[in-house]
Design a protein around this motif. Structure first.
Motif, PDB file in Angstrom:
ATOM      1  N   PRO A 369      60.738  23.635 -47.720  1.00 31.97           N
ATOM      2  CA  PRO A 369      60.453  23.176 -46.386  1.00 31.97           C
ATOM      3  C   PRO A 369      58.623  24.364 -45.610  1.00 31.97           C
ATOM      4  N   LEU A 370      57.543  23.133 -45.618  1.00 35.18           N
ATOM      5  CA  LEU A 370      56.429  24.388 -45.029  1.00 35.18           C
ATOM      6  C   LEU A 370      55.496  24.347 -43.603  1.00 35.18           C
ATOM      7  N   THR A 371      55.383  24.963 -43.648  1.00 30.62           N
ATOM      8  CA  THR A 371      54.121  24.665 -41.793  1.00 30.62           C
ATOM      9  C   THR A 371      52.677  24.489 -43.370  1.00 30.62           C
ATOM     10  N   MET A 372      52.376  23.163 -42.165  1.00 33.79           N
ATOM     11  CA  MET A 372      50.913  22.442 -43.332  1.00 33.79           C
ATOM     12  C   MET A 372      50.286  22.820 -42.064  1.00 33.79           C
ATOM     13  N   TYR A 373      49.014  23.085 -42.609  1.00 33.27           N
ATOM     14  CA  TYR A 373      47.520  23.624 -42.006  1.00 33.27           C
ATOM     15  C   TYR A 373      46.550  22.271 -41.802  1.00 33.27           C
ATOM     16  N   LEU A 374      45.728  21.197 -40.910  1.00 35.57           N
ATOM     17  CA  LEU A 374      45.433  20.782 -41.503  1.00 35.57           C
ATOM     18  C   LEU A 374      43.310  21.112 -41.068  1.00 35.57           C
ATOM     19  N   GLY A 375      42.508  21.505 -41.747  1.00 32.79           N
ATOM     20  CA  GLY A 375      41.486  22.547 -41.832  1.00 32.79           C
ATOM     21  C   GLY A 375      40.262  21.180 -41.766  1.00 32.79           C
ATOM     22  N   GLN A 376      39.379  22.110 -41.664  1.00 35.05           N
ATOM     23  CA  GLN A 376      37.887  21.228 -42.596  1.00 35.05           C
ATOM     24  C   GLN A 376      36.998  22.796 -42.973  1.00 35.05           C
ATOM     25  N   VAL A 377      36.546  21.910 -43.948  1.00 33.38           N
ATOM     26  CA  VAL A 377      34.999  23.914 -44.448  1.00 33.38           C
ATOM     27  C   VAL A 377      34.201  23.478 -44.153  1.00 33.38           C
ATOM     28  N   LYS A 378      33.760  24.532 -43.324  1.00 38.79           N
ATOM     29  CA  LYS A 378      32.278  25.121 -42.544  1.00 38.79           C
ATOM     30  C   LYS A 378      31.272  25.474 -43.490  1.00 38.79           C
ATOM     31  N   PRO A 379      30.133  24.989 -43.139  1.00 38.15           N
ATOM     32  CA  PRO A 379      29.565  25.659 -44.442  1.00 38.15           C
ATOM     33  C   PRO A 379      29.283  27.060 -45.145  1.00 38.15           C
ATOM     34  N   ASP A 380      29.612  28.250 -44.012  1.00 35.81           N
ATOM     35  CA  ASP A 380      29.672  29.340 -45.085  1.00 35.81           C
ATOM     36  C   ASP A 380      31.033  28.976 -45.624  1.00 35.81           C
ATOM     37  N   GLY A 381      31.636  28.188 -46.492  1.00 41.12           N
ATOM     38  CA  GLY A 381      32.782  28.076 -47.231  1.00 41.12           C
ATOM     39  C   GLY A 381      34.478  28.405 -46.176  1.00 41.12           C
ATOM     40  N   SER A 382      34.066  28.862 -45.057  1.00 37.21           N
ATOM     41  CA  SER A 382      35.735  29.198 -43.918  1.00 37.21           C
ATOM     42  C   SER A 382      36.267  28.281 -43.980  1.00 37.21           C
ATOM     43  N   VAL A 383      37.445  27.832 -43.256  1.00 36.51           N
ATOM     44  CA  VAL A 383      38.262  26.324 -42.592  1.00 36.51           C
ATOM     45  C   VAL A 383      38.549  27.021 -41.894  1.00 36.51           C
ATOM     46  N   GLU A 384      37.548  25.920 -40.857  1.00 34.50           N
ATOM     47  CA  GLU A 384      38.593  26.407 -39.391  1.00 34.50           C
ATOM     48  C   GLU A 384      39.818  25.049 -39.244  1.00 34.50           C
ATOM     49  N   VAL A 385      41.007  25.587 -39.061  1.00 38.95           N
ATOM     50  CA  VAL A 385      42.301  25.399 -38.024  1.00 38.95           C
ATOM     51  C   VAL A 385      41.548  23.625 -37.682  1.00 38.95           C
ATOM     52  N   ILE A 386      42.146  22.640 -37.603  1.00 40.37           N
ATOM     53  CA  ILE A 386      42.425  21.922 -36.672  1.00 40.37           C
ATOM     54  C   ILE A 386      43.704  21.642 -35.517  1.00 40.37           C
ATOM     55  N   ALA A 387      44.412  21.894 -36.841  1.00 46.87           N
ATOM     56  CA  ALA A 387      46.096  21.141 -35.739  1.00 46.87           C
ATOM     57  C   ALA A 387      46.728  22.123 -37.290  1.00 46.87           C
ATOM     58  N   SER A 388      48.276  21.925 -36.771  1.00 47.14           N
ATOM     59  CA  SER A 388      49.214  22.919 -37.599  1.00 47.14           C
ATOM     60  C   SER A 388      50.537  22.167 -37.362  1.00 47.14           C
ATOM     61  N   PHE A 389      51.530  21.532 -38.254  1.00 46.07           N
ATOM     62  CA  PHE A 389      53.100  21.483 -38.658  1.00 46.07           C
ATOM     63  C   PHE A 389      53.504  22.219 -39.000  1.00 46.07           C
ATOM     64  N   ALA A 390      54.831  22.129 -38.325  1.00 45.20           N
ATOM     65  CA  ALA A 390      55.505  23.834 -38.270  1.00 45.20           C
ATOM     66  C   ALA A 390      56.527  23.150 -39.573  1.00 45.20           C
ATOM     67  N   ASN A 391      56.883  23.724 -40.428  1.00 45.23           N
ATOM     68  CA  ASN A 391      58.335  23.080 -40.974  1.00 45.23           C
ATOM     69  C   ASN A 391      58.763  21.771 -41.474  1.00 45.23           C
ATOM     70  N   VAL A 392      57.923  21.594 -42.663  1.00 44.45           N
ATOM     71  CA  VAL A 392      57.300  19.944 -42.609  1.00 44.45           C
ATOM     72  C   VAL A 392      58.377  19.691 -43.929  1.00 44.45           C
ATOM     73  N   ASP A 393      59.308  18.541 -43.895  1.00 41.59           N
ATOM     74  CA  ASP A 393      60.554  18.359 -44.158  1.00 41.59           C
ATOM     75  C   ASP A 393      59.733  18.222 -45.951  1.00 41.59           C
ATOM     76  N   PRO A 394      60.003  18.563 -46.977  1.00 51.53           N
ATOM     77  CA  PRO A 394      59.704  18.116 -48.335  1.00 51.53           C
ATOM     78  C   PRO A 394      59.729  16.344 -48.894  1.00 51.53           C
ATOM     79  N   GLY A 395      60.648  15.622 -48.102  1.00 49.36           N
ATOM     80  CA  GLY A 395      61.605  15.036 -48.705  1.00 49.36           C
ATOM     81  C   GLY A 395      62.385  14.575 -49.670  1.00 49.36           C
ATOM     82  N   ASP A 396      62.675  13.916 -49.826  1.00 50.38           N
ATOM     83  CA  ASP A 396      63.871  13.508 -51.188  1.00 50.38           C
ATOM     84  C   ASP A 396      63.249  13.973 -52.311  1.00 50.38           C
ATOM     85  N   GLN A 397      63.513  14.766 -53.384  1.00 47.25           N
ATOM     86  CA  GLN A 397      62.562  15.476 -54.578  1.00 47.25           C
ATOM     87  C   GLN A 397      63.452  15.303 -55.823  1.00 47.25           C
ATOM     88  N   CYS A 398      64.279  15.776 -55.252  1.00 48.27           N
ATOM     89  CA  CYS A 398      66.101  15.382 -56.474  1.00 48.27           C
ATOM     90  C   CYS A 398      66.851  15.834 -55.878  1.00 48.27           C
TER      91      CYS A 398
END
Length: 402
Positions: A369-398
Motif C-alpha cells: 500500500p502506498l501514498t500516491m501524489y498527483l503532480g504537475q511538472v513545472k518549467p524548471d523541472g520540479s513537480v508541484e503537488v496537486i493532491a495526495s492519497f494516503a495508503n492506496v491499496d494495490p488491489g488483488d495482485q497475487c
C-alpha cells in the motif's frame, strides 16, 4: 610438560623426511583454503540487474546511486548480523536477452544472496525463471503493469490500481476531459498500463479515440503524432518504457505543437528534469517526489547530496524504492536470523521500513500500500503537488500465490 608420543613420533618422521614435510605442509594449506568460504563469507551480496544501456539508461544511474547510499549507511552502522553488504551490479540492457545474461551471472556465478532492482517488464519477465531456478529472493523496485507473481518476488513500487485513477479523475472531474488518446511502448508494461487505463476511463464514461503502440526502442513517433492530431482528443495518456522513449516522445509532441492535457504514466521526476522545458505541464502520479515534506525525506536528500555532490542524479520514483528495498531486505534478514532464501521470503511481508516515502511494507499479496501524489511538472523541472492519497491499496495482485 612432555609431548605425547604420537606428536613426538610425527615430528621425528617429518624431520627425517623433508619431502614428506613439504607435502604435508602443502596439504594443510589446501585444507585451509578449502575451509575459507565458511570462514570468509563475511559479506551479504546484493545483485542489481539494471538497464545501464538501452531504454532505462536515463534512470539506471540514479537507481545505482540509491543502492550505494543504502549499503554505505548500513555498513557504517555495523552491517547486517555482523556482515557487510556488497553490491554487485550487472547491465541487463533494458531487455529480455540482456536480462537473461545478467540474472544468470548474478545468481549462478556471483552467487548473490538477493536481487534488488528496477527493470523493464521485459527484463523482469526474462529473469524470473532464473530467479526460480536459483531460489533467490527478488525485490522488484520498479512501478509496473501489475500481477507478476512468483514465489521469490516482492514489489515495493506502484501498480496501475494505485497510479491511474489520480490522473484520469483529475482530467475528467477538474478539467472536463471526455475523450482520450492512449500511446504506449509495445511490451508488457505499455500494454498492461493502457489496458487498465482504457477500462478505467470507459468505466467512468470517457471515450477512447485512439490507442497506438511503438517498439520499446522507438525514436520516431511521427506517425502516431499525426493520428493524435487527427483524433483531436481532450487528453493524452502515455505509457512508454521508462527513460529514453519518454524523452523522445515528449520532445516530438512539443515540436509538433500538440498542446493537450498530458498524463504520463511512466515518467519519473529525474527523467522530467532531463527533458527541460518540454516536460512543463505534464501530469504525473507517483509514490515519491523530492518535495515530500518529511524528516525522513529531508535526511535522505541531504545524505544523497553529501555523497554524490554535483554528480547526483535526481532521486525519483524508480530510485527511492531501490533505497528502501535494501533496508527492507536488511530487516528481513535480521528477522529471519540469516540469509536463507526460504526464511527471508517467509518474513519479507512482515517487515517494514520508514523511509523517504513513509512506512513501506509489502504486506498486500507481496505488494505495498502506498501514498500516491498527483503532480504537475513545472518549467524548471520540479513537480508541484496537486493532491495526495494516503495508503492506496494495490488491489488483488497475487491472491493465489503460496
Amino acid at each position: 610438560m612432555s609431548r605425547s608420543r604420537p606428536e613426538a613420533s610425527l615430528r621425528g618422521r617429518l624431520a627425517a623426511n623433508p619431502s614428506r614435510r613439504a607435502f604435508l605442509g602443502a596439504a594443510m594449506v589446501l585444507a585451509g583454503i578449502a575451509s575459507l568460504p565458511a570462514q570468509a563469507q563475511q559479506t551479504i551480496k546484493i545483485g542489481v540487474p539494471v538497464g545501464l544501456s538501452g531504454a532505462n539508461s536515463v534512470v539506471a544511474p540514479s537507481v545505482v546511486q540509491s543502492a550505494e547510499l543504502a549499503v554505505e549507511e548500513i555498513n557504517a552502522a555495523g552491517g547486517v548480523l555482523g556482515k557487510k553488504l556488497e553490491l554487485v551490479v550487472a547491465d541487463d540492457g533494458s531487455g529480455a536477452a540482456g536480462a537473461q545474461k545478467a540474472f544468470d551471472q548474478l545468481v549462478f556465478r556471483d552467487k548473490v544472496n538477493v536481487l534488488i532492482s528496477m527493470e523493464t517488464s521485459a527484463a523482469r519477465n526474462a529473469g524470473l525463471p532464473i530467479v526460480s531456478r536459483g531460489k533467490v529472493p527478488f525485490i522488484y523496485t520498479s512501478f509496473y503493469e501489475g500481477r507478476s507473481c512468483n514465489k521469490y518476488l516482492y514489489v515495493d513500487a506502484w501498480v496501475p490500481d494505485q497510479q491511474v485513477a489520480p490522473i484520469v479523475d483529475h482530467f475528467m472531474d477538474k478539467k472536463s476531459a471526455k475523450t482520450f488518446f492512449l500511446v504506449g511502448s509495445d511490451y508488457a508494461f505499455g500494454r498492461g498500463m493502457l489496458e487498465f487505463s482504457r477500462k478505467y476511463i470507459e468505466s467512468r464514461g470517457g471515450k477512447i479515440l485512439g490507442e497506438e503502440y511503438a517498439p520499446m526502442d522507438a525514436t520516431d513517433w511521427t506517425p502516431i503524432i499525426s493520428k493524435i492530431r487527427s483524433a483531436n482528443p481532450d487528453a493524452l495518456i502515455t505509457s512508454t518504457a521508462g527513460g529514453a522513449p519518454n524523452v523522445t516522445l515528449t520532445k516530438q509532441l512539443r515540436a509538433a505543437g500538440i498542446d493537450k492535457l498530458y498524463g504520463n504514466l511512466a515518467v519519473d521526476e529525474g527523467t522530467a528534469k532531463s527533458m527541460g522545458a518540454d516536460a512543463a505541464g505534464i501530469y504525473i502520479s507517483a509514490s515519491y517526489l523530492t518535495s515530500i515534506d518529511s524528516a525522513e525525506n529531508k535526511t535522505f536528500l541531504a545524505a544523497m547530496g553529501k555523497k554524490f555532490g554535483t554528480g547526483l542524479k535526481t532521486p525519483n520514483d524508480l530510485s527511492v524504492p531501490q533505497y528502501e528495498a535494501v533496508y527492507l531486505y536488511k530487516a528481513a534478514v535480521e528477522k529471519a536470523g540469516g540469509t536463507d532464501a526460504e526464511k527471508v521470503i517467509d518474513v519479507l511481508d512482515d517487515v517494514s521500513y520508514k523511509g523517504p516515502r513513509g512506512v513501506i511494507q509489502m504486506s498486500k499479496q507481496r505488494h505495498a500500500p502506498l501514498t500516491m501524489y498527483l503532480g504537475q511538472v513545472k518549467p524548471d523541472g520540479s513537480v508541484e503537488v496537486i493532491a495526495s492519497f494516503a495508503n492506496v491499496d494495490p488491489g488483488d495482485q497475487c491472491p493465489n500465490l503460496k
